[in-house]
Design a protein around this motif. Structure first.
Motif, PDB file in Angstrom:
ATOM      1  N   GLU A  73       0.917  -1.235   0.004  1.00  0.00           N
ATOM      2  CA  GLU A  73      -0.125   0.033   0.100  1.00  0.00           C
ATOM      3  C   GLU A  73       0.716   1.200  -0.043  1.00  0.00           C
ATOM      4  O   GLU A  73       2.032   1.199   0.391  1.00  0.00           O
ATOM      5  N   GLU A  74       0.276   2.407  -0.444  1.00  0.00           N
ATOM      6  CA  GLU A  74       1.131   3.739  -0.332  1.00  0.00           C
ATOM      7  C   GLU A  74       1.417   4.158   0.903  1.00  0.00           C
ATOM      8  O   GLU A  74       0.379   3.830   1.784  1.00  0.00           O
ATOM      9  N   GLU A  75       2.165   5.013   1.376  1.00  0.00           N
ATOM     10  CA  GLU A  75       2.558   5.461   2.459  1.00  0.00           C
ATOM     11  C   GLU A  75       1.550   6.505   2.995  1.00  0.00           C
ATOM     12  O   GLU A  75       0.885   7.105   1.667  1.00  0.00           O
ATOM     13  N   TYR A  76       1.144   6.784   4.046  1.00  0.00           N
ATOM     14  CA  TYR A  76       0.178   7.756   4.564  1.00  0.00           C
ATOM     15  C   TYR A  76       0.653   9.157   3.847  1.00  0.00           C
ATOM     16  O   TYR A  76       1.580   9.532   4.143  1.00  0.00           O
ATOM     17  N   SER A  77      -0.253  10.050   3.538  1.00  0.00           N
ATOM     18  CA  SER A  77       0.181  11.364   3.253  1.00  0.00           C
ATOM     19  C   SER A  77      -0.022  11.973   4.536  1.00  0.00           C
ATOM     20  O   SER A  77      -0.706  11.481   5.612  1.00  0.00           O
ATOM     21  N   ALA A  78       0.596  13.181   4.599  1.00  0.00           N
ATOM     22  CA  ALA A  78       0.580  13.845   6.084  1.00  0.00           C
ATOM     23  C   ALA A  78      -0.680  13.931   6.717  1.00  0.00           C
ATOM     24  O   ALA A  78      -0.968  13.975   7.834  1.00  0.00           O
TER      25      ALA A  78
END
Lengths: 70, 257
Positions: free
Chosen positions: B115-120
């Motif tokens: 999965e993609e990393e969390y956006s801030a």
């Protein structure tokens, strides 16, 4: 092919193993010396014999070993 | 149904001294298990071994986690696969802000799952929800990890980590130690909110009082490195009323319990 049953002597737990399972080691287990918590039963020539033995132990948590999947 | 955790005949030594002497244990999805026992019985050794602390040497037996050989995995791999250990004595990390630490840990898990990393922004939104869930002072996540936290705040921070990482198997090592009654209730409420049908929790505890707030499905008594009795929640009440001596005496007498 041979089958074994591992019984926990203190709790309601037992597992059927294939003899060649690395965890069973033909009823010798993996620990050096005799275990004080478990007992091996067998060998049994037939899978059904091993499961019958396990059932006769009347353990709540009784099934085949997850490693060798007998 | 395959158990999440399957331990068979586990023997563990530390500095050549055997601490665990043949532990058998199965934990299924949706279950909470409590491991109880007197000091020195091997409770924390069991939790630390499963988490992969290198000083604990497995000399025999196996531990399977979701069908995989847990003992072959590096500690960080175990964590990425969804195994979580809440420490009995959480460490301070001066200079590392709690929210940065939490985001790095959460992103590592997401990367592992493809999965993609969390956006801030997304992480901040999720963090706010989890902070409310475990009832922790929001100011704490802006400070260095555990630095200057009270004992209760450190334990709550462990549960916050658990809430964010959403582990498949959570091992809580004496999370109740050092907590006053209010902190115990808050931590327990947090744990109860994190119980799901697809995860499992193993509580390591010396006292029954934690189990007034978190009802386990199974209770196991660890004595001299082996589980000598398993039962339902009523076993914990029996231990509270009678202590551990009656079990010790029965084991020494060779009685099968």
């Amino acid at each position: 092919m041979s089958y074994y049953v591992l019984e926990d002597l203190y709790t309601s737990w037992a597992r059927v193993h294939l003899g060649e399972c690395s965890s069973c080691n033909y009823g010798q287990g993996t620990s050096e010396g005799a275990s004080t918590t478990t007992q091996w039963h067998g060998p049994y020539e037939e899978r059904s014999q091993a499961f019958e033995k396990m059932e006769s132990l009347e353990k709540d948590d009784a099934r085949g070993c997850q490693l060798c999947n007998p | 149904m395959s158990p999440i955790l399957e331990i068979q005949d586990l023997h563990v030594s530390v500095e050549e001294q055997e601490i665990l002497s043949g532990v058998n244990l199965s934990v299924n999805a949706g279950e909470v298990h409590a491991i109880m026992g007197p000091n020195g019985s091997g409770k924390s050794t069991l939790a630390s071994t499963l988490a992969g602390r290198p000083e604990y040497q497995v000399t025999a037996g196996y531990a399977h986690y979701r069908g995989k050989d847990l003992l072959e995995m590096a500690p960080e791999e175990r964590a990425r696969e969804g195994l979580f250990l809440a420490f009995q004595y959480p460490l301070e990390l001066p200079g590392v802000r709690a929210w940065q630490f939490l985001k790095a840990a959460a992103d590592a898990g997401r990367q592992h799952r493809g999965e993609e990393e969390y956006s801030a922004r997304d992480f901040d939104r999720m963090l706010r929800e989890k902070v409310k869930l475990v009832d922790i002072d929001p100011e704490l996540v802006r400070r260095s990890v555990n630095e200057g936290f009270s004992g209760g705040e450190k334990k709550r921070n462990e549960i916050l980590q658990m809430a964010i990482l959403e582990p498949t198997l959570a091992l809580l090592d004496e999370t109740d130690s050092g907590l006053d009654i209010d902190a115990l209730r808050i931590v327990s409420d947090g744990v109860n909110r994190l119980r799901r049908a697809d995860n499992a929790i193993v509580l390591v505890t010396h006292y029954q009082r934690l189990l007034n707030y978190i009802t386990p499905d199974r209770v196991h008594v660890l004595l001299d490195g082996r589980i000598v009795r398993s039962g339902g929640p009523e076993l914990a009440l029996e231990l509270e009323a009678q202590g551990y001596d009656w079990i010790k005496e029965a084991v020494e007498a060779g009685e099968s319990l």
